[in-house]
Design a protein around this motif. Sequence first.
Motif, mmCIF file in Angstrom:
data_model
loop_
_atom_site.group_PDB
_atom_site.id
_atom_site.type_symbol
_atom_site.label_atom_id
_atom_site.label_comp_id
_atom_site.label_asym_id
_atom_site.label_seq_id
_atom_site.Cartn_x
_atom_site.Cartn_y
_atom_site.Cartn_z
ATOM 1 N N LYS A 178 0.828 -1.209 0.000
ATOM 2 C CA LYS A 178 0.000 0.000 0.000
ATOM 3 C C LYS A 178 0.860 1.256 0.000
ATOM 4 O O LYS A 178 0.573 2.211 -0.726
ATOM 5 N N ARG A 179 1.907 1.248 0.822
ATOM 6 C CA ARG A 179 2.824 2.391 0.879
ATOM 7 C C ARG A 179 3.478 2.638 -0.470
ATOM 8 O O ARG A 179 3.483 3.762 -0.976
ATOM 9 N N CYS B 249 1.068 3.941 -3.183
ATOM 10 C CA CYS B 249 0.717 5.334 -2.916
ATOM 11 C C CYS B 249 1.853 6.264 -3.337
ATOM 12 O O CYS B 249 1.625 7.280 -3.997
ATOM 13 N N ILE B 250 3.083 5.908 -2.979
ATOM 14 C CA ILE B 250 4.229 6.749 -3.318
ATOM 15 C C ILE B 250 4.382 6.865 -4.836
ATOM 16 O O ILE B 250 4.643 7.955 -5.357
ATOM 17 N N TYR C 216 1.181 9.106 -5.965
ATOM 18 C CA TYR C 216 0.946 10.442 -5.414
ATOM 19 C C TYR C 216 2.188 11.142 -4.870
ATOM 20 O O TYR C 216 2.113 12.323 -4.533
ATOM 21 N N GLU D 274 5.784 10.863 -2.167
ATOM 22 C CA GLU D 274 6.052 10.540 -0.768
ATOM 23 C C GLU D 274 5.304 11.446 0.214
ATOM 24 O O GLU D 274 4.770 10.980 1.224
ATOM 25 N N CYS E 70 1.762 10.513 1.151
ATOM 26 C CA CYS E 70 1.562 9.154 1.689
ATOM 27 C C CYS E 70 2.138 8.972 3.095
ATOM 28 O O CYS E 70 2.394 7.838 3.516
ATOM 29 N N GLN E 71 2.310 10.038 3.821
ATOM 30 C CA GLN E 71 2.923 9.951 5.145
ATOM 31 C C GLN E 71 2.165 9.014 6.086
ATOM 32 O O GLN E 71 2.779 8.305 6.879
ATOM 33 N N LEU F 87 0.506 6.260 5.326
ATOM 34 C CA LEU F 87 0.827 4.874 4.979
ATOM 35 C C LEU F 87 2.281 4.539 5.302
ATOM 36 O O LEU F 87 2.599 3.412 5.703
#
Length: 71
Positions: free
Chosen positions: A40-41, A44-45, A48, A50, A53-54, A56
């Motif tokens: 997921k992290r 997201c990165i 979108y 970094e 996505c803080q 996640l």
Amino acid sequence: FALMSDNKSNNNNSSQETAAKLQSKPKKKICCACPDTKKKRDECIIQYGEEACQMLIEAHKQCLRKEGFDI
């Protein structure tokens, strides 16, 4: 006498902390731990960036800490 008992309790606390650290030692390699939060992290990165996505990223770090990694 009070000083001696205080030292004994401090020694017990130190040995308990050491035992806890030994028990929480990672059982997996960091690359294999927490695959769900890692995926997921990473997705997201990629989509979108970094900064977006803080939440996640932090969730993945929390998972790694639970697995015994010092992050």
